[in-house]
Design an enzyme around this catalytic site. Structure first.
Site, PDB file in Angstrom:
ATOM      1  N   LYS A 143       4.569 -15.624   0.397  1.00 61.93           N
ATOM      2  CA  LYS A 143       4.732 -14.805   1.639  1.00 61.93           C
ATOM      3  C   LYS A 143       3.499 -13.849   2.083  1.00 61.93           C
ATOM      4  CE  LYS A 143       6.128 -12.502   4.519  1.00 61.93           C
ATOM      5  NZ  LYS A 143       5.136 -11.189   5.035  1.00 61.93           N
ATOM      6  N   GLY A 192       9.364  -4.875  -2.285  1.00 64.37           N
ATOM      7  CA  GLY A 192       8.879  -3.842  -1.210  1.00 64.37           C
ATOM      8  C   GLY A 192       9.670  -2.882  -1.513  1.00 64.37           C
ATOM      9  N   GLU A 205      12.436  -5.700  -6.182  1.00 65.36           N
ATOM     10  CA  GLU A 205      11.589  -4.891  -7.038  1.00 65.36           C
ATOM     11  C   GLU A 205      11.685  -3.609  -6.181  1.00 65.36           C
ATOM     12  OE1 GLU A 205       9.376  -1.415  -8.111  1.00 65.36           O
ATOM     13  OE2 GLU A 205       7.395  -2.781  -8.695  1.00 65.36           O
ATOM     14  N   CYS A 221       5.130   2.614  -6.562  1.00 65.47           N
ATOM     15  CA  CYS A 221       6.189   2.693  -6.521  1.00 65.47           C
ATOM     16  C   CYS A 221       6.410   3.514  -7.994  1.00 65.47           C
ATOM     17  CB  CYS A 221       7.381   1.314  -6.500  1.00 65.47           C
ATOM     18  SG  CYS A 221       6.323   0.383  -7.330  1.00 65.47           S
ATOM     19  N   GLU A 268      11.075   8.557  -0.420  1.00 64.68           N
ATOM     20  CA  GLU A 268       9.394   7.564  -1.145  1.00 64.68           C
ATOM     21  C   GLU A 268       8.912   7.341  -0.305  1.00 64.68           C
ATOM     22  OE1 GLU A 268       9.787   3.222  -1.095  1.00 64.68           O
ATOM     23  OE2 GLU A 268       8.445   3.546  -3.783  1.00 64.68           O
TER      24      GLU A 268
HETATM   25  P1  NAD Z   1       8.586  -3.849   3.914  1.00 62.14           P
HETATM   26  O1  NAD Z   1      10.088  -3.801   2.064  1.00 62.14           O
HETATM   27  O2  NAD Z   1       9.038  -4.430   4.743  1.00 62.14           O
HETATM   28  O3  NAD Z   1       7.336  -4.771   3.519  1.00 62.14           O
HETATM   29  C1  NAD Z   1       7.118  -6.167   2.221  1.00 62.14           C
HETATM   30  C2  NAD Z   1       7.137  -7.485   2.089  1.00 62.14           C
HETATM   31  O4  NAD Z   1       8.339  -7.716   3.153  1.00 62.14           O
HETATM   32  C3  NAD Z   1       5.658  -8.405   3.191  1.00 62.14           C
HETATM   33  O5  NAD Z   1       5.353  -9.511   3.070  1.00 62.14           O
HETATM   34  C4  NAD Z   1       7.113  -7.783   4.391  1.00 62.14           C
HETATM   35  O6  NAD Z   1       6.188  -8.828   6.029  1.00 62.14           O
HETATM   36  C5  NAD Z   1       8.130  -8.679   4.249  1.00 62.14           C
HETATM   37  N1  NAD Z   1       9.246  -8.223   4.959  1.00 62.14           N
HETATM   38  C6  NAD Z   1       9.474  -6.989   5.863  1.00 62.14           C
HETATM   39  N2  NAD Z   1      10.834  -8.007   6.219  1.00 62.14           N
HETATM   40  C7  NAD Z   1      10.995  -9.190   5.932  1.00 62.14           C
HETATM   41  C8  NAD Z   1      12.162  -9.746   5.926  1.00 62.14           C
HETATM   42  N3  NAD Z   1      13.260  -9.771   7.046  1.00 62.14           N
HETATM   43  N4  NAD Z   1      12.753 -10.633   5.176  1.00 62.14           N
HETATM   44  C9  NAD Z   1      11.628 -11.188   4.954  1.00 62.14           C
HETATM   45  N5  NAD Z   1      10.868 -10.604   4.414  1.00 62.14           N
HETATM   46  C10 NAD Z   1      10.497  -9.297   4.527  1.00 62.14           C
HETATM   47  O7  NAD Z   1       7.476  -2.853   3.232  1.00 62.14           O
HETATM   48  P2  NAD Z   1       6.430  -1.973   4.001  1.00 62.14           P
HETATM   49  O8  NAD Z   1       6.774  -2.014   5.364  1.00 62.14           O
HETATM   50  O9  NAD Z   1       5.390  -2.614   3.881  1.00 62.14           O
HETATM   51  O10 NAD Z   1       6.548  -0.678   3.270  1.00 62.14           O
HETATM   52  C11 NAD Z   1       7.210   0.497   4.104  1.00 62.14           C
HETATM   53  C12 NAD Z   1       8.033   1.046   2.422  1.00 62.14           C
HETATM   54  O11 NAD Z   1       8.250   0.711   1.478  1.00 62.14           O
HETATM   55  C13 NAD Z   1       6.675   1.937   2.380  1.00 62.14           C
HETATM   56  O12 NAD Z   1       6.371   2.403   3.032  1.00 62.14           O
HETATM   57  C14 NAD Z   1       6.716   2.418   0.857  1.00 62.14           C
HETATM   58  O13 NAD Z   1       7.579   3.348   0.341  1.00 62.14           O
HETATM   59  C15 NAD Z   1       7.791   1.164   0.295  1.00 62.14           C
HETATM   60  N6  NAD Z   1       7.386  -0.194  -0.885  1.00 62.14           N
HETATM   61  C16 NAD Z   1       7.638  -0.218  -2.242  1.00 62.14           C
HETATM   62  C17 NAD Z   1       6.731  -0.959  -2.383  1.00 62.14           C
HETATM   63  C18 NAD Z   1       6.787  -1.286  -4.245  1.00 62.14           C
HETATM   64  O14 NAD Z   1       6.286  -1.703  -4.800  1.00 62.14           O
HETATM   65  N7  NAD Z   1       8.158  -1.686  -4.657  1.00 62.14           N
HETATM   66  C19 NAD Z   1       5.789  -1.983  -1.700  1.00 62.14           C
HETATM   67  C20 NAD Z   1       5.437  -1.465  -0.562  1.00 62.14           C
HETATM   68  C21 NAD Z   1       5.758  -0.914  -0.214  1.00 62.14           C
END
Ligand code: NAD
Length: 502
Positions: free
Chosen positions: A186, A239, A261, A295, A396
């Site tokens: 996904k 994420g 992660e 990250c 972050e």
């Molecule tokens: P997020 O965690 O919301 O999204 C990451 C993934 O998770 C996406 O595919 C999203 O569709 C999915 N997702 C979101 N909510 C979900 C749920 N309830 N159940 C299952 N899947 C779900 O992150 P974001 O909104 O894209 O980014 C927000 C912040 O997160 C960024 O500003 C950054 O600080 C951080 N981030 C960190 C990383 C990392 O590599 N650690 C990567 C992206 C973002």
């Protein structure tokens, strides 16, 4: 699966209107088609599918059927052959994939090419592990023969973020497929295209139907449904920490396995005895590379006080040298932020830094020069006079903002470095080998770089302490999170006493 269609205004849109499920390209049942925005122009560049809950159900059913079919019983060396074939196709597709990844998330095409070449090696590494999931014999006595064997965990949901879509996907699916699991990917709603391209390559490589499935979709619908699904054995997620906590709640009912992660706020420590020029090269690069959207990057730059002003001046001067511009121009150093919400988040932290009393010494603005005004470009930014209680030092940001924090001596450096909920990566610069060992051994982070930064290979385990995650990706043990251990005990006599003899 991909077609080019004309759009209003005379431009053309790539059309990716189908999901890859069970080895077929299928139209979403309860999803929708949306326009995907190119962050460099702020304009739509592709029509992409957002699958719904029924689409996830179809993909999980296909993955389960494939898992129960020949895939899990296929000898590891045969899975390795298929993965190597895929790695070769991936290598050949790099020029195209680099451009598509850039349209999706705004990263520099030049940097994507380098990362993708490494990912081809990553797939080869995972292939090389596919026939090495070995168990152990357990010596007890002559009456029993006891041994462990390692089984694939089952159907894996790979939930991927937008900042490095192909890399994050590679680390998950390479290990999962090598272990004999089947996968539903996904991708993030902002960056769905390259996962669909991976499906095309998997198909061409001969990966059996249902082993690899891709359903782009929103987190709150498709993502959450995948996590809650009773027939998904494990979720591998990269994420946001708050998303991981929601996943734990959603997966609790069926005791789902998780690998997380989850971001970082890495300290990059520069001692006064360091090779200052190289330290500044690394610290500026790790603050601004990928537009700050990784990250692992060193957004907190801790500088020993005798050299603090020198380092602040160097950051100020270096910020002026950064060429921000279109990602396909190989002479640029930085592209746009990956999407508009992320741009707004970064700018809000510039304001937070000002409000908390930090000194803005470079950058801090959205770039609105001609040609870039509709994209999500932001200046490389430097704050001096930062202390570790400020929001720019604690949270972050995921933008190109360096926070320069002064310190006195090793103990204070370590206290500041470890005063964070995160613990993913850290860097330190010193010429004193004793200090390198002392300080690196006391840093609470899963990866510590000494006199270098951002060095990552398929063979180096990667993952976080504390709020930065659970488990490790890469390395010789990369398959472990996708395997269950089974212990078998076989009696050599078949004798079992009657406990109830009268
Ligand atoms: P997020 O965690 O919301 O999204 C990451 C993934 O998770 C996406 O595919 C999203 O569709 C999915 N997702 C979101 N909510 C979900 C749920 N309830 N159940 C299952 N899947 C779900 O992150 P974001 O909104 O894209 O980014 C927000 C912040 O997160 C960024 O500003 C950054 O600080 C951080 N981030 C960190 C990383 C990392 O590599 N650690 C990567 C992206 C973002």
């Amino acid at each position: 699966m991909s077609k080019v269609i004309p759009a209003a205004g005379g431009t053309t849109l790539q059309r990716y209107d189908q999901l890859y499920i069970g080895g077929e390209w299928l139209t979403p049942i309860d999803g929708e088609l949306i326009e995907s925005i190119d962050p460099a122009t702020g304009r739509p560049w592709a029509i992409v599918p957002m699958g719904g809950t029924q689409d996830i159900d179809r993909a999980v059913a296909a993955a389960r059927q494939a898992f129960n079919g020949p895939w899990r019983r296929m000898p590891g060396h045969e899975r390795a052959t298929l993965l190597r074939r895929f790695a070769d196709l991936f290598l050949a597709a790099i020029p195209e994939l680099a451009v598509l990844e850039s349209r999706d998330n705004g990263g520099l095409v030049r940097e994507h090419r380098v990362s993708l070449a490494a990912q081809a090696q990553w797939y080869q590494w995972f292939a090389s592990l596919a026939d090495k999931a070995q168990g152990r014999t357990i010596p007890i006595d002559d009456s029993v023969h006891a041994f462990t064997s390692r089984m694939p965990v089952g159907v894996v949901g790979a939930v991927v973020p937008w900042n490095a879509p192909l890399l994050a996907t590679c680390l998950k699916i390479g290990a999962a497929l090598a272990a004999g699991c089947t996968v539903v990917v996904k991708p993030a709603e902002q960056t769905p295209v390259t996962a669909l391209e991976l499906a095309r390559l998997m198909h061409k490589a001969g990966i059996p139907p249902g082993v690899f499935n891709v359903v782009p979709g929103y987190g709150r619908t498709a993502g959450a449904h995948l996590v809650k699904h009773p027939d998904v054995n494990k979720i591998s997620f990269t994420g946001e920490g708050s998303t991981a906590k929601q996943m734990l709640r959603d997966g609790a009912d069926n005791l789902k396995r998780f690998t997380f992660e989850l971001g970082g706020k890495a300290p990059h420590i520069i001692f006064a005895d360091a090779d200052i020029d190289n330290a500044i090269n690394a610290a500026t690069a790790s603050a601004w590379r990928l537009c700050g959207q990784s990250c692992a990057l060193g957004s907190r730059v801790l500088v020993e006080r005798p050299i603090y002003e020198h380092v602040v001046d160097a950051f100020r001067a270096r910020a002026k040298c950064v060429r921000v511009g279109m990602p396909f121009d190989d002479t640029n150093h930085m592209g746009p932020q990956a999407h508009e919400a992320q741009l707004m988040k970064t700018l809000s932290y510039v304001e937070a830094g000002r409000q908390d009393g930090a000194e803005l010494v470079a950058g801090g603005h959205r770039i609105v020069t001609r040609g870039l005004e509709e994209g999500y470009f932001v200046e490389p930014t430097v704050f001096a006079g930062v202390n570790n209680t400020m929001r720019i030092a604690r949270e972050e940001i995921f933008g190109p903002i360096a926070s320069l924090i002064p310190f006195d001596g090793e103990d204070e450096a370590l206290a500041i470095a470890n005063d964070t909920p995160y613990g993913l990566t850290a860097g330190l610069w010193t010429r004193d080998v004793g200090r390198a060992h002392r300080v690196s051994s006391r840093i609470e982070a899963g990866m510590v770089w000494v006199n270098t930064y951002s060095f990552l290979r398929w063979s180096t385990p990667y993952g976080g302490f504390k709020a930065s995650g659970w488990g490790r990706e890469n390395g010789i043990d990369a398959l472990d999170p996708y395997l269950e251990d089974r212990t078998t005990v076989i009696s050599t006599t078949g004798q079992f006493p009657n406990l109830y003899a009268t």
